[in-house]
Design a protein around this motif. Structure first.
Motif, PDB file in Angstrom:
ATOM      1  N   LEU A 158       0.711  -1.273  -0.067  1.00 35.46           N
ATOM      2  CA  LEU A 158      -0.089  -0.059   0.069  1.00 35.46           C
ATOM      3  C   LEU A 158       0.864   1.240   0.046  1.00 35.46           C
ATOM      4  O   LEU A 158       0.691   2.240   0.705  1.00 35.46           O
ATOM      5  CB  LEU A 158      -1.029  -0.172   1.178  1.00 35.46           C
ATOM      6  CG  LEU A 158      -2.084  -1.274   1.225  1.00 35.46           C
ATOM      7  CD1 LEU A 158      -2.925  -1.167   2.475  1.00 35.46           C
ATOM      8  CD2 LEU A 158      -2.789  -1.312  -0.024  1.00 35.46           C
ATOM      9  N   SER A 159       1.726   1.354  -0.811  1.00 37.83           N
ATOM     10  CA  SER A 159       2.887   2.474  -0.994  1.00 37.83           C
ATOM     11  C   SER A 159       3.464   2.830   0.267  1.00 37.83           C
ATOM     12  O   SER A 159       3.491   3.967   0.557  1.00 37.83           O
ATOM     13  CB  SER A 159       2.067   3.663  -1.685  1.00 37.83           C
ATOM     14  OG  SER A 159       1.322   3.204  -2.909  1.00 37.83           O
ATOM     15  N   GLY A 160       3.949   1.958   1.112  1.00 35.95           N
ATOM     16  CA  GLY A 160       4.542   2.082   2.377  1.00 35.95           C
ATOM     17  C   GLY A 160       3.766   2.824   3.603  1.00 35.95           C
ATOM     18  O   GLY A 160       4.260   3.547   4.343  1.00 35.95           O
ATOM     19  N   SER A 161       2.573   2.641   3.371  1.00 37.91           N
ATOM     20  CA  SER A 161       1.423   3.075   4.447  1.00 37.91           C
ATOM     21  C   SER A 161       1.942   2.525   5.765  1.00 37.91           C
ATOM     22  O   SER A 161       1.548   3.273   6.578  1.00 37.91           O
ATOM     23  CB  SER A 161      -0.038   2.576   3.979  1.00 37.91           C
ATOM     24  OG  SER A 161      -0.604   3.218   2.995  1.00 37.91           O
ATOM     25  N   ALA A 162       2.383   1.411   5.883  1.00 38.01           N
ATOM     26  CA  ALA A 162       2.839   1.024   7.262  1.00 38.01           C
ATOM     27  C   ALA A 162       3.912   1.813   7.727  1.00 38.01           C
ATOM     28  O   ALA A 162       3.799   2.158   9.028  1.00 38.01           O
ATOM     29  CB  ALA A 162       3.402  -0.413   7.432  1.00 38.01           C
ATOM     30  N   TYR A 163       4.850   2.267   7.052  1.00 44.43           N
ATOM     31  CA  TYR A 163       5.972   3.284   7.585  1.00 44.43           C
ATOM     32  C   TYR A 163       5.195   4.664   8.041  1.00 44.43           C
ATOM     33  O   TYR A 163       5.557   5.123   9.074  1.00 44.43           O
ATOM     34  CB  TYR A 163       7.011   3.455   6.424  1.00 44.43           C
ATOM     35  CG  TYR A 163       7.918   2.230   6.172  1.00 44.43           C
ATOM     36  CD1 TYR A 163       8.802   1.889   7.087  1.00 44.43           C
ATOM     37  CD2 TYR A 163       7.869   1.320   5.191  1.00 44.43           C
ATOM     38  CE1 TYR A 163       9.912   0.955   6.899  1.00 44.43           C
ATOM     39  CE2 TYR A 163       8.821   0.621   4.804  1.00 44.43           C
ATOM     40  CZ  TYR A 163       9.468   0.236   5.831  1.00 44.43           C
ATOM     41  OH  TYR A 163      10.446  -0.736   5.766  1.00 44.43           O
ATOM     42  N   ALA A 164       4.459   5.094   7.202  1.00 46.69           N
ATOM     43  CA  ALA A 164       3.496   6.406   7.482  1.00 46.69           C
ATOM     44  C   ALA A 164       2.966   6.359   8.663  1.00 46.69           C
ATOM     45  O   ALA A 164       3.058   7.239   9.434  1.00 46.69           O
ATOM     46  CB  ALA A 164       2.970   6.705   6.376  1.00 46.69           C
ATOM     47  N   SER A 165       2.153   5.154   8.816  1.00 51.25           N
ATOM     48  CA  SER A 165       1.158   5.241   9.896  1.00 51.25           C
ATOM     49  C   SER A 165       2.024   4.875  11.346  1.00 51.25           C
ATOM     50  O   SER A 165       1.568   5.230  12.298  1.00 51.25           O
ATOM     51  CB  SER A 165       0.087   4.012   9.657  1.00 51.25           C
ATOM     52  OG  SER A 165      -0.638   4.324   8.555  1.00 51.25           O
ATOM     53  N   LEU A 166       3.091   3.851  11.181  1.00 48.25           N
ATOM     54  CA  LEU A 166       3.899   3.768  12.295  1.00 48.25           C
ATOM     55  C   LEU A 166       4.785   5.085  12.727  1.00 48.25           C
ATOM     56  O   LEU A 166       4.662   5.272  14.039  1.00 48.25           O
ATOM     57  CB  LEU A 166       4.756   2.515  12.033  1.00 48.25           C
ATOM     58  CG  LEU A 166       5.417   1.977  13.321  1.00 48.25           C
ATOM     59  CD1 LEU A 166       4.647   1.424  14.565  1.00 48.25           C
ATOM     60  CD2 LEU A 166       6.480   0.789  12.588  1.00 48.25           C
ATOM     61  N   GLY A 167       5.205   5.593  11.632  1.00 46.31           N
ATOM     62  CA  GLY A 167       5.902   6.783  11.982  1.00 46.31           C
ATOM     63  C   GLY A 167       5.077   7.891  12.882  1.00 46.31           C
ATOM     64  O   GLY A 167       5.644   8.626  13.778  1.00 46.31           O
ATOM     65  N   THR A 168       3.903   8.090  12.549  1.00 50.81           N
ATOM     66  CA  THR A 168       3.020   8.980  13.070  1.00 50.81           C
ATOM     67  C   THR A 168       2.775   8.492  14.632  1.00 50.81           C
ATOM     68  O   THR A 168       2.566   9.176  15.397  1.00 50.81           O
ATOM     69  CB  THR A 168       1.737   9.066  12.242  1.00 50.81           C
ATOM     70  OG1 THR A 168       1.985   9.353  11.020  1.00 50.81           O
ATOM     71  CG2 THR A 168       0.623  10.055  12.940  1.00 50.81           C
ATOM     72  N   LEU A 169       2.599   7.306  14.751  1.00 49.75           N
ATOM     73  CA  LEU A 169       2.348   6.634  16.154  1.00 49.75           C
ATOM     74  C   LEU A 169       3.738   7.158  17.178  1.00 49.75           C
ATOM     75  O   LEU A 169       3.418   7.502  18.180  1.00 49.75           O
ATOM     76  CB  LEU A 169       2.177   5.115  16.111  1.00 49.75           C
ATOM     77  CG  LEU A 169       0.781   4.619  15.991  1.00 49.75           C
ATOM     78  CD1 LEU A 169       0.875   3.093  16.083  1.00 49.75           C
ATOM     79  CD2 LEU A 169       0.033   5.055  17.038  1.00 49.75           C
ATOM     80  N   TYR A 170       4.827   6.971  16.361  1.00 49.11           N
ATOM     81  CA  TYR A 170       5.874   7.240  17.162  1.00 49.11           C
ATOM     82  C   TYR A 170       5.967   8.579  17.603  1.00 49.11           C
ATOM     83  O   TYR A 170       6.692   8.972  18.692  1.00 49.11           O
ATOM     84  CB  TYR A 170       7.171   6.867  16.397  1.00 49.11           C
ATOM     85  CG  TYR A 170       7.488   5.434  16.616  1.00 49.11           C
ATOM     86  CD1 TYR A 170       8.309   4.985  18.040  1.00 49.11           C
ATOM     87  CD2 TYR A 170       7.522   4.396  16.002  1.00 49.11           C
ATOM     88  CE1 TYR A 170       8.609   3.774  18.232  1.00 49.11           C
ATOM     89  CE2 TYR A 170       7.958   3.160  16.285  1.00 49.11           C
ATOM     90  CZ  TYR A 170       8.589   2.682  17.434  1.00 49.11           C
ATOM     91  OH  TYR A 170       8.814   1.621  17.702  1.00 49.11           O
TER      92      TYR A 170
END
Length: 214
Positions: free
Chosen positions: A111-123
């Motif tokens: 999903l175009s790197g969505s896990a990185y974006a969402s996890l980064g936002t959590l951090y």
């Protein structure tokens, strides 16, 4: 020979059917998440998130190696955490983190790197030690990875712009927010796009207010 060709064709048709089902689930969850997140409030929103999380968990259970299913379970729980707030949000945030990390194990670029974006936002949204797992350095690393995968995405640019704003880096925040506004539309996600653009405009307004005071 004919039997071999027949088996091969059947396999292709079964694979295509499975992919179509997965795409349908993804589209349905994306649409309903936008409706719950942006159009509902209070108890109705809370119930909406819980129902959606149950559906996403069922999807994960049925397709444990589907990174998209884990990503959306993480997104649902993380946005629910943001809506709940307070101490009750931390448990949801930890569950979201676990789901997103699992997605990265399975298929990092899904999903175009969505896990990185969402996890980064959590951090960067979650408090740091001793209350939570928040870490600005880890957040920046993950958000930059999301941008590397999807440099022109509306979400990847918005989340990084918001992070930069929180860090007091207003000029860079403005640049990435403007880039987010220029992102191509996602025809399959009109409500999410419209609401995200409203969030970007609000962020730009806050950034400009800060810059005007310098």
């Amino acid at each position: 020979m004919k039997s071999i060709i027949s088996v091969a064709m059947s396999s292709v048709l079964l694979l295509s059917s499975a992919q179509a089902v997965a795409q349908s689930k993804l589209a349905d969850i994306q649409q309903r998440w936008a409706e719950v997140n942006y159009t509902l409030q209070d108890d109705a929103q809370s119930k909406g998130f819980q129902s959606l999380a149950e559906e996403a968990q069922a999807w994960v259970n049925s397709e444990p190696n589907n990174a998209a299913a884990h990503i959306w379970l993480g997104i649902i729980k993380s946005t629910e955490a943001g809506a709940v707030g307070g101490l009750g949000a931390l448990g949801l945030a930890k569950e979201a983190k676990a789901s997103l990390e699992k997605a990265l194990e399975i298929e990092p670029d899904a999903l175009s790197g969505s896990a990185y974006a969402s996890l980064g936002t959590l951090y960067y949204k979650v408090p740091g030690w001793p209350f939570g797992f928040g870490d600005d350095d880890e957040a920046e690393k993950l958000l930059k990875k999301a941008l590397e995968i999807n440099p022109n995405g509306i979400d990847s640019n918005y989340f990084y712009a918001d992070f930069l704003y929180e860090q007091g880096n207003y000029k860079q925040a403005l640049s990435f927010a403007q880039h987010a506004l220029a992102a191509p539309a996602r025809p399959e996600r009109p409500l999410a796009d419209a609401e995200r653009r409203e969030e970007i405009h609000a962020l730009i307004k806050k950034v400009n207010k800060r810059l005007s005071k310098r």
